[in-house]
Design a protein around this motif. Structure first.
Motif, PDB file in Angstrom:
ATOM      1  N   LYS A 235       0.859  -1.274   0.076  1.00 56.76           N
ATOM      2  CA  LYS A 235      -0.001   0.041   0.090  1.00 56.76           C
ATOM      3  C   LYS A 235       0.884   1.349  -0.029  1.00 56.76           C
ATOM      4  O   LYS A 235       0.801   2.176  -0.964  1.00 56.76           O
ATOM      5  CB  LYS A 235      -1.017  -0.044   1.110  1.00 56.76           C
ATOM      6  CG  LYS A 235      -1.908  -1.390   1.218  1.00 56.76           C
ATOM      7  CD  LYS A 235      -2.650  -1.055   2.530  1.00 56.76           C
ATOM      8  CE  LYS A 235      -2.210  -1.369   3.820  1.00 56.76           C
ATOM      9  NZ  LYS A 235      -1.542  -2.856   3.912  1.00 56.76           N
ATOM     10  N   THR A 236       1.762   1.152   0.931  1.00 59.05           N
ATOM     11  CA  THR A 236       2.684   2.461   1.190  1.00 59.05           C
ATOM     12  C   THR A 236       3.417   2.808  -0.259  1.00 59.05           C
ATOM     13  O   THR A 236       3.584   3.890  -0.631  1.00 59.05           O
ATOM     14  CB  THR A 236       3.533   2.459   2.358  1.00 59.05           C
ATOM     15  OG1 THR A 236       2.674   2.158   3.325  1.00 59.05           O
ATOM     16  CG2 THR A 236       4.241   3.882   2.598  1.00 59.05           C
ATOM     17  N   ALA A 237       4.161   1.409  -0.574  1.00 57.47           N
ATOM     18  CA  ALA A 237       4.942   1.715  -1.944  1.00 57.47           C
ATOM     19  C   ALA A 237       3.918   2.350  -2.947  1.00 57.47           C
ATOM     20  O   ALA A 237       4.336   3.142  -3.903  1.00 57.47           O
ATOM     21  CB  ALA A 237       5.420   0.336  -2.281  1.00 57.47           C
TER      22      ALA A 237
ATOM     23  N   PHE B 262      -6.156   7.834   2.673  1.00 59.54           N
ATOM     24  CA  PHE B 262      -5.517   7.413   3.619  1.00 59.54           C
ATOM     25  C   PHE B 262      -5.168   6.031   3.584  1.00 59.54           C
ATOM     26  O   PHE B 262      -5.827   5.142   3.309  1.00 59.54           O
ATOM     27  CB  PHE B 262      -6.954   7.231   4.919  1.00 59.54           C
ATOM     28  CG  PHE B 262      -7.212   8.544   5.395  1.00 59.54           C
ATOM     29  CD1 PHE B 262      -6.402   9.238   6.114  1.00 59.54           C
ATOM     30  CD2 PHE B 262      -8.444   9.328   5.087  1.00 59.54           C
ATOM     31  CE1 PHE B 262      -6.817  10.621   6.716  1.00 59.54           C
ATOM     32  CE2 PHE B 262      -8.723  10.460   5.647  1.00 59.54           C
ATOM     33  CZ  PHE B 262      -8.059  11.045   6.250  1.00 59.54           C
ATOM     34  N   ASP B 263      -3.806   5.983   3.701  1.00 59.34           N
ATOM     35  CA  ASP B 263      -2.984   4.577   3.568  1.00 59.34           C
ATOM     36  C   ASP B 263      -2.871   4.087   5.115  1.00 59.34           C
ATOM     37  O   ASP B 263      -2.166   4.535   5.960  1.00 59.34           O
ATOM     38  CB  ASP B 263      -1.555   5.011   3.141  1.00 59.34           C
ATOM     39  CG  ASP B 263      -0.714   3.842   3.235  1.00 59.34           C
ATOM     40  OD1 ASP B 263      -1.129   2.754   3.441  1.00 59.34           O
ATOM     41  OD2 ASP B 263       0.730   4.200   3.353  1.00 59.34           O
ATOM     42  N   LEU B 264      -3.661   2.937   5.249  1.00 58.53           N
ATOM     43  CA  LEU B 264      -3.890   2.402   6.653  1.00 58.53           C
ATOM     44  C   LEU B 264      -3.035   1.247   6.928  1.00 58.53           C
ATOM     45  O   LEU B 264      -3.071   0.141   5.906  1.00 58.53           O
ATOM     46  CB  LEU B 264      -5.412   2.362   6.671  1.00 58.53           C
ATOM     47  CG  LEU B 264      -6.397   3.176   6.631  1.00 58.53           C
ATOM     48  CD1 LEU B 264      -7.999   2.804   6.660  1.00 58.53           C
ATOM     49  CD2 LEU B 264      -6.020   4.368   7.452  1.00 58.53           C
TER      50      LEU B 264
ATOM     51  N   VAL C 111      10.265   1.100   1.982  1.00 58.36           N
ATOM     52  CA  VAL C 111       9.306   1.634   2.750  1.00 58.36           C
ATOM     53  C   VAL C 111       9.373   0.620   4.141  1.00 58.36           C
ATOM     54  O   VAL C 111       9.630  -0.400   4.226  1.00 58.36           O
ATOM     55  CB  VAL C 111       7.861   1.309   2.069  1.00 58.36           C
ATOM     56  CG1 VAL C 111       7.637   2.620   0.934  1.00 58.36           C
ATOM     57  CG2 VAL C 111       7.841  -0.137   1.406  1.00 58.36           C
ATOM     58  N   ALA C 112       8.701   1.329   5.127  1.00 55.04           N
ATOM     59  CA  ALA C 112       8.668   0.739   6.256  1.00 55.04           C
ATOM     60  C   ALA C 112       7.163   0.475   6.865  1.00 55.04           C
ATOM     61  O   ALA C 112       6.500   1.071   6.010  1.00 55.04           O
ATOM     62  CB  ALA C 112       9.293   1.672   7.514  1.00 55.04           C
ATOM     63  N   PRO C 113       6.871  -0.665   7.502  1.00 50.13           N
ATOM     64  CA  PRO C 113       5.563  -0.921   7.610  1.00 50.13           C
ATOM     65  C   PRO C 113       4.682   0.378   8.481  1.00 50.13           C
ATOM     66  O   PRO C 113       5.456   0.969   9.144  1.00 50.13           O
ATOM     67  CB  PRO C 113       5.684  -2.007   8.796  1.00 50.13           C
ATOM     68  CG  PRO C 113       6.834  -2.707   8.716  1.00 50.13           C
ATOM     69  CD  PRO C 113       7.743  -1.504   8.028  1.00 50.13           C
ATOM     70  N   THR C 114       3.435   0.431   8.067  1.00 52.45           N
ATOM     71  CA  THR C 114       3.062   1.532   8.522  1.00 52.45           C
ATOM     72  C   THR C 114       2.276   1.308   9.781  1.00 52.45           C
ATOM     73  O   THR C 114       1.407   0.560  10.025  1.00 52.45           O
ATOM     74  CB  THR C 114       1.953   2.010   7.392  1.00 52.45           C
ATOM     75  OG1 THR C 114       2.261   2.244   6.068  1.00 52.45           O
ATOM     76  CG2 THR C 114       1.006   3.330   7.871  1.00 52.45           C
ATOM     77  N   VAL C 115       2.859   2.169  10.903  1.00 55.21           N
ATOM     78  CA  VAL C 115       2.054   2.094  12.158  1.00 55.21           C
ATOM     79  C   VAL C 115       1.090   3.324  12.328  1.00 55.21           C
ATOM     80  O   VAL C 115       1.188   4.418  12.556  1.00 55.21           O
ATOM     81  CB  VAL C 115       3.239   2.083  13.151  1.00 55.21           C
ATOM     82  CG1 VAL C 115       2.478   1.994  14.643  1.00 55.21           C
ATOM     83  CG2 VAL C 115       4.157   1.236  13.001  1.00 55.21           C
TER      84      VAL C 115
HETATM   85 MG   LIG Z   1       2.333   0.744   4.740  1.00 54.32          MG
END
Ligand SMILES: [Mg+2]
Ligand SMILES: Nc1nc2c(ncn2[C@@H]2O[C@H](COP(=O)(O)OP(=O)(O)OP(=O)(O)O)[C@@H](O)[C@H]2O)c(=O)[nH]1
Length: 263
Positions: free
Chosen positions: A19-21, A55-57, A34-38
């Motif tokens: 998702k973040t990528a 919103f990237d959750l 990218v790091a895991p989204t907290v």
């Molecule tokens: Mg993420």
């Protein structure tokens, strides 16, 4: 010139799906490292006449329950799937079912990004549809759906994977087509959610007030008990000293003592 259309989208999917990528690439930033989204990250971008907020959750199991906080304000869903992680397809299906089951999401358009197509052994579009029972799922919840096989790490900005661009364009186009009805629903749902959150806040404040009050009266009670026990100890000591004095007097000067008592 037509007015800008403000649209909020949520991007969900399991942790490590990409998702973040994907949002990094859409923003023109490198999708690498990218790091895991907290929690979540919020991205604002302009797409033609649309002012889009995504919103990237975070998709980690423990934070997935925050997704529902964003359902009411969302005009559509981007669900990212790691097509190469065949072992987690069942978990992906469960997560997607839960999202679409929500009354605040049912009926809204869903874009499925079958990501990581660059990986060997990644499931094809047809296989992802089958693994997720996607047709049944979206029909049941009356969601318009489009699936795009893609790779978030293929490029960014203008060089982003065309399928991601195409998918985003489709989603915004569908939202624009039914904008008034969707917008009305979102205004209603967000007002309802705000009222619900306010109510919860008031209930929480009331609970805290009651706990404080109980603690305060408990404190007062303890203080009173302490005071009484101190007084009693003081009285005990006083009586003890008095008794000892009497005994001493009786022991050393019995005559004077007896006369004193008699007179
Ligand atoms: Mg993420
Ligand atoms: N090969 C390949 N790797 C990808 C792709 N997209 C993302 N990745 C990698 O997958 C890992 C996870 O990517 P993220 O974008 O952090 O995943 P996420 O869905 O945001 O994960 P959470 O924030 O934990 O929910 C990273 O190491 C990315 O570099 C892709 O299309 N192909």
């Amino acid at each position: 010139m037509s007015r800008p259309v403000k649209v909020t989208l949520i991007m969900v999917g399991l942790d490590n799906a990409g998702k973040t990528a994907t949002v990094r690439g859409i923003q023109g930033e490198s999708p690498e490292d990218v790091a895991p989204t907290v929690g979540f990250s919020k991205i604002d971008l302009k797409q033609g006449r649309f002012e889009v907020t995504i919103f990237d959750l975070g998709g980690g199991k423990r934070i997935r329950n925050i997704w529902r906080n964003y359902y009411a304000e969302s005009y559509g869903v981007i669900f990212v799937v790691d097509s190469s992680d065949i072992e987690r397809m069942e978990e992906t299906k469960q997560a997607m079912t839960e999202v679409l089951n929500s009354p605040k999401i049912s009926g809204k358009p869903v874009l499925v990004l079958a990501n990581k197509q660059d990986r060997e052994g990644a499931l094809s579009e047809a296989d992802v549809i089958e693994s997720l029972s996607l047709e049944k799922l979206v029909n049941e919840h009356k969601c318009l759906c489009q699936i795009e096989p893609c790779s978030a790490v293929m490029g960014c900005g203008k060089k982003i994977d065309k399928s991601i661009k195409k998918g985003l364009y489709w989603l915004l186009h569908i939202i624009a087509k039914d904008f008034d009805a969707l917008n009305e629903r979102i205004q209603r749902d967000t007002t309802e959610q705000k009222a619900y959150e306010e109510q919860k806040k008031r209930e929480r404040a009331e609970r805290v007030r009651r706990i404080r009050e109980e603690r305060y009266s408990l404190c007062n009670f303890s203080y009173l008990t302490f005071l009484l026990s101190s007084l009693s100890k003081m009285l005990d000591s006083f009586l003890y000293i008095k008794l000892m004095g009497t005994l001493l007097r009786l022991a050393y000067k019995p005559r004077a003592f007896i006369l004193g008592v008699m007179t």
